[in-house]
Design a protein around this motif. Structure first.
Motif, short mmCIF file in Angstrom:
data_model
loop_
_atom_site.label_atom_id
_atom_site.label_comp_id
_atom_site.label_asym_id
_atom_site.label_seq_id
_atom_site.Cartn_x
_atom_site.Cartn_y
_atom_site.Cartn_z
N ARG A 84 0.84 -1.21 0.00
CA ARG A 84 0.00 0.00 0.00
C ARG A 84 0.87 1.25 0.00
O ARG A 84 0.65 2.17 -0.78
N TYR B 97 -5.58 2.26 -11.07
CA TYR B 97 -7.02 2.27 -10.80
C TYR B 97 -7.70 1.08 -11.44
O TYR B 97 -7.49 0.78 -12.62
N ALA B 98 -8.56 0.42 -10.66
CA ALA B 98 -9.30 -0.73 -11.16
C ALA B 98 -10.11 -0.39 -12.41
O ALA B 98 -10.19 -1.18 -13.34
N ALA C 61 -15.92 -0.22 -5.18
CA ALA C 61 -14.95 -0.05 -4.09
C ALA C 61 -15.52 0.88 -3.02
O ALA C 61 -15.41 0.60 -1.83
N TYR D 86 -16.03 0.15 0.93
CA TYR D 86 -15.44 0.97 1.99
C TYR D 86 -16.51 1.43 2.96
O TYR D 86 -16.31 1.40 4.17
N ASP E 57 -11.95 6.07 -5.97
CA ASP E 57 -11.96 5.13 -4.85
C ASP E 57 -11.23 3.83 -5.16
O ASP E 57 -10.88 3.09 -4.25
N ASP E 58 -11.03 3.54 -6.43
CA ASP E 58 -10.46 2.25 -6.81
C ASP E 58 -8.95 2.31 -7.04
O ASP E 58 -8.39 1.47 -7.73
N GLU F 263 -7.49 0.25 -2.05
CA GLU F 263 -7.98 -1.12 -2.04
C GLU F 263 -7.13 -2.00 -1.12
O GLU F 263 -7.65 -2.88 -0.45
N PHE G 113 -14.57 -9.25 -2.35
CA PHE G 113 -13.50 -8.32 -2.73
C PHE G 113 -12.37 -9.05 -3.45
O PHE G 113 -11.86 -8.57 -4.47
N HIS H 198 -13.79 -8.56 -7.27
CA HIS H 198 -13.28 -7.23 -7.56
C HIS H 198 -11.78 -7.27 -7.90
O HIS H 198 -11.41 -7.00 -9.04
N LEU H 199 -10.95 -7.60 -6.94
CA LEU H 199 -9.50 -7.58 -7.17
C LEU H 199 -9.09 -8.54 -8.29
O LEU H 199 -8.21 -8.21 -9.10
#
Length: 189
Positions: A13, A67-68, A86, A90, A105-106, A111, A139, A143-144
């Motif tokens: 991160r 960014y996703a 995302a 959150y 946000d992505d 994330e 998630f 998503h990921l």
């Protein structure tokens, strides 16, 4: 919860949200420590910052956006469906990105922060709630999994072989492979 896993996610991160050579060095050293890699002592951190900016920040078009939405939307538009997914996650976790609605946000760093919160919830002393397990599974798998693979591939394709950015991409890939393979798939809705 595994403290080493959380530390690895935190260092990733911090790396992918770094804004200068000093922050990149700090995070990269922690990443290397978490994957038993060695960063040469003569590493030019200014060159690493330039590469990081070339790959992820700009000002020109970047080959590996952080960014996703860039990987999940057909027109690579930011603040697309992936960003809203995302944001919804959150909010379910009691989180919000700074300046919501301004910063997508992505972003990978946001994330990864959400993943830290999820893993902390799963690792609490009491048995984790079914809601926490379901959010974590969604998630990871829904998503990921849709964008981290293409992101890692783009990063590896355009990063200097054997360099610090490639090391971070490899660490991200190793962490996510493990996460994906140890997380139960979400139940159908």
């Amino acid at each position: 919860m595994n403290d080493a896993s959380i530390a690895c996610i935190e260092s990733l991160r911090d790396f992918f949200s770094a804004s200068n050579a000093m922050e990149l060095e700090d995070a990269a050293v922690r990443i290397a420590g978490s994957v038993a890699a060695v960063i040469p002592p003569d590493t030019d951190w200014t060159a690493v910052e330039y590469e990081f900016n070339r790959l992820f920040v700009g000002p020109a078009a970047v080959p590996a956006p952080l960014y996703a939405s860039a990987y999940c939307e057909s027109d690579r538009v930011l603040m697309g469906k992936a960003a809203l997914e995302a944001r919804r996650l959150y909010h379910q976790l009691g989180l919000a990105v700074p300046r919501e609605g301004v910063i997508p946000d992505d972003h990978l760093a946001f994330e990864l922060e959400a993943m830290i919160v999820l893993k902390s919830a799963l690792g609490a002393d009491a048995p984790p709630s079914q809601d926490a397990k379901a959010l974590h599974a969604w998630f990871v798998h829904e998503h990921l999994a849709r964008w981290l693979g293409p992101f890692i591939l783009a990063t590896r394709t355009h990063a200097s072989p054997g360099g610090v950015v490639a090391l971070a991409a490899d660490a991200l890939a190793a962490w996510f492979d493990k996460e994906l393979n140890t997380t139960a798939t979400p139940l159908p809705e």
